[in-house]
Design a protein around this motif. Structure first.
Motif, short mmCIF file in Angstrom:
data_model
loop_
_atom_site.label_atom_id
_atom_site.label_comp_id
_atom_site.label_asym_id
_atom_site.label_seq_id
_atom_site.Cartn_x
_atom_site.Cartn_y
_atom_site.Cartn_z
N LEU A 1 51.03 68.41 15.59
CA LEU A 1 51.02 70.30 16.94
C LEU A 1 49.51 70.58 16.31
CD1 LEU A 1 54.27 72.22 15.87
CD2 LEU A 1 54.17 70.75 17.18
N LEU A 2 49.23 70.85 17.50
CA LEU A 2 48.14 71.62 17.71
C LEU A 2 48.63 72.75 18.51
CD1 LEU A 2 45.53 67.92 19.09
CD2 LEU A 2 45.10 69.26 16.88
N PRO A 3 47.19 73.47 18.35
CA PRO A 3 47.95 74.93 19.19
C PRO A 3 47.24 75.06 20.29
CG PRO A 3 46.04 75.44 16.74
CD PRO A 3 46.59 73.81 17.34
N THR A 4 47.48 75.06 21.09
CA THR A 4 47.76 75.29 22.74
C THR A 4 46.29 76.28 23.76
OG1 THR A 4 48.39 77.15 23.16
CG2 THR A 4 49.61 75.02 23.87
N ASN A 5 45.53 76.64 22.59
CA ASN A 5 44.31 77.47 22.97
C ASN A 5 43.11 76.73 22.17
OD1 ASN A 5 44.52 77.98 20.32
ND2 ASN A 5 44.09 79.93 19.84
N LEU A 6 43.15 75.57 21.26
CA LEU A 6 42.53 74.90 21.80
C LEU A 6 41.19 74.62 22.76
CD1 LEU A 6 44.11 72.17 18.97
CD2 LEU A 6 42.00 74.17 18.13
N VAL A 7 39.85 74.93 22.70
CA VAL A 7 38.92 74.71 24.07
C VAL A 7 38.81 73.46 23.82
CG1 VAL A 7 36.41 74.90 24.21
CG2 VAL A 7 37.69 76.48 22.20
N GLY A 8 39.16 71.88 23.54
CA GLY A 8 38.58 70.52 24.03
C GLY A 8 39.97 70.68 24.15
N LEU A 9 41.57 70.99 24.24
CA LEU A 9 43.04 70.14 24.55
C LEU A 9 42.39 69.46 25.87
CD1 LEU A 9 45.01 69.91 23.10
CD2 LEU A 9 46.13 72.00 24.23
N PRO A 10 41.83 69.99 26.90
CA PRO A 10 42.10 69.70 28.14
C PRO A 10 40.82 68.35 28.40
CG PRO A 10 41.95 71.97 28.46
CD PRO A 10 41.51 72.02 26.99
N SER A 11 40.42 68.05 27.53
CA SER A 11 39.01 67.68 27.49
C SER A 11 40.70 66.26 26.56
CB SER A 11 38.63 67.46 26.20
OG SER A 11 37.77 67.88 27.11
N LEU A 12 41.28 66.34 26.00
CA LEU A 12 42.24 65.26 25.26
C LEU A 12 42.90 64.94 26.45
CD1 LEU A 12 43.67 64.01 23.12
CD2 LEU A 12 44.79 66.00 22.45
N GLU A 13 43.18 65.84 27.21
CA GLU A 13 44.63 65.42 28.25
C GLU A 13 43.95 64.75 29.38
OE1 GLU A 13 45.20 69.29 29.90
OE2 GLU A 13 46.92 70.37 28.21
N SER A 14 42.66 64.96 29.08
CA SER A 14 42.35 63.72 30.46
C SER A 14 41.67 63.01 29.50
CB SER A 14 40.79 64.86 30.92
OG SER A 14 40.13 63.36 31.49
N ASP B 1 38.40 54.77 22.23
CA ASP B 1 37.45 55.25 21.38
C ASP B 1 37.43 56.81 21.54
OD1 ASP B 1 36.56 52.59 20.05
OD2 ASP B 1 35.54 52.75 21.47
N ARG B 2 37.70 57.27 22.97
CA ARG B 2 36.94 58.88 23.08
C ARG B 2 39.17 59.61 22.90
NH1 ARG B 2 37.77 61.80 28.51
NH2 ARG B 2 36.97 63.89 27.66
N THR B 3 39.56 58.97 23.17
CA THR B 3 41.08 59.43 22.87
C THR B 3 40.54 60.11 21.24
OG1 THR B 3 42.30 58.75 24.49
CG2 THR B 3 43.57 59.84 23.30
N GLU B 4 40.72 58.87 20.45
CA GLU B 4 40.76 58.99 18.28
C GLU B 4 40.01 59.65 18.71
OE1 GLU B 4 41.79 54.41 18.03
OE2 GLU B 4 39.72 54.82 16.87
N TRP B 5 38.53 59.66 18.96
CA TRP B 5 37.61 60.48 19.13
C TRP B 5 38.32 62.45 18.46
CZ3 TRP B 5 34.83 64.70 20.98
CH2 TRP B 5 33.68 64.73 20.16
N LEU B 6 38.44 62.76 20.39
CA LEU B 6 39.09 64.04 20.76
C LEU B 6 39.85 64.39 19.62
CD1 LEU B 6 38.22 63.62 24.46
CD2 LEU B 6 37.40 65.05 22.80
N ILE B 7 41.20 63.56 19.25
CA ILE B 7 42.81 63.46 18.32
C ILE B 7 41.50 63.76 16.99
CG2 ILE B 7 43.88 62.82 16.86
CD1 ILE B 7 45.07 61.22 20.01
N PHE B 8 40.91 63.60 16.36
CA PHE B 8 40.03 63.98 15.66
C PHE B 8 39.41 64.77 15.28
CE2 PHE B 8 36.93 63.30 12.43
CZ PHE B 8 37.96 63.46 10.82
N LYS B 9 39.14 64.90 16.05
CA LYS B 9 38.15 66.05 15.97
C LYS B 9 39.20 67.74 16.86
CE LYS B 9 34.62 68.82 19.40
NZ LYS B 9 34.96 69.32 20.01
N LEU B 10 39.93 67.56 17.13
CA LEU B 10 40.56 68.91 17.61
C LEU B 10 41.73 68.29 15.68
CD1 LEU B 10 41.72 68.02 21.33
CD2 LEU B 10 40.51 70.13 20.36
#
Length: 129
Positions: A48-61, A107-116
């Motif tokens: 689970l990730l909180p919905t209020n994370l700033v980078g969540l829209p980037s991950l969705e993209s 690469d971008r998806t992995e990095w965003l998941i790890f960062k979040l």
């Protein structure tokens, strides 16, 4: 590659530069040399990730641009979104609750998941660095 280690005390996530195949080869060699049983099977893992994370829209993209559909986001409730990944489970027993899950994404998806995920760990404990 993303490597999830599931233990009795929780989940630990690593972002590794090697491929799943290279990591798996080393893991099999280690198992053979130590005489340790190894079970490898395709499967899914989720966290689970909180919905209020700033980078969540980037991950969705980034997920929308994934070509293999190996990761999905599902809204769990008002506060959390579930990240589900397809990959490979590695453990020493089918009854074992401890194990490792590895998945290869863009690469971008992995990095965003790890960062979040790391951001949520920093939020959980102000003493963590």
């Amino acid at each position: 590659m993303l490597k999830f280690t599931y233990t009795e005390t929780g989940l630990h996530l690593e972002h590794l530069p090697q491929s799943v195949e290279d990591w798996m080869t080393l893991r099999v060699i280690l198992s053979l040399r130590t005489g340790q049983r190894l079970i490898v099977e395709r499967g899914t893992a989720a966290f689970l990730l909180p919905t209020n994370l700033v980078g969540l829209p980037s991950l969705e993209s980034a997920i929308q641009q994934e070509t293999y559909g190996t990761v999905t986001l599902t809204k769990s409730d008002a506060e959390y979104v579930e990240v589900s990944l397809h990959g490979t489970w590695v453990c020493s027993s089918s009854e074992e609750v401890n194990g490792v899950f590895v998945a290869s994404l863009g690469d971008r998806t992995e990095w965003l998941i790890f960062k979040l995920w790391r951001e949520t760990q920093n939020r959980a404990s102000p003493l963590r660095r």
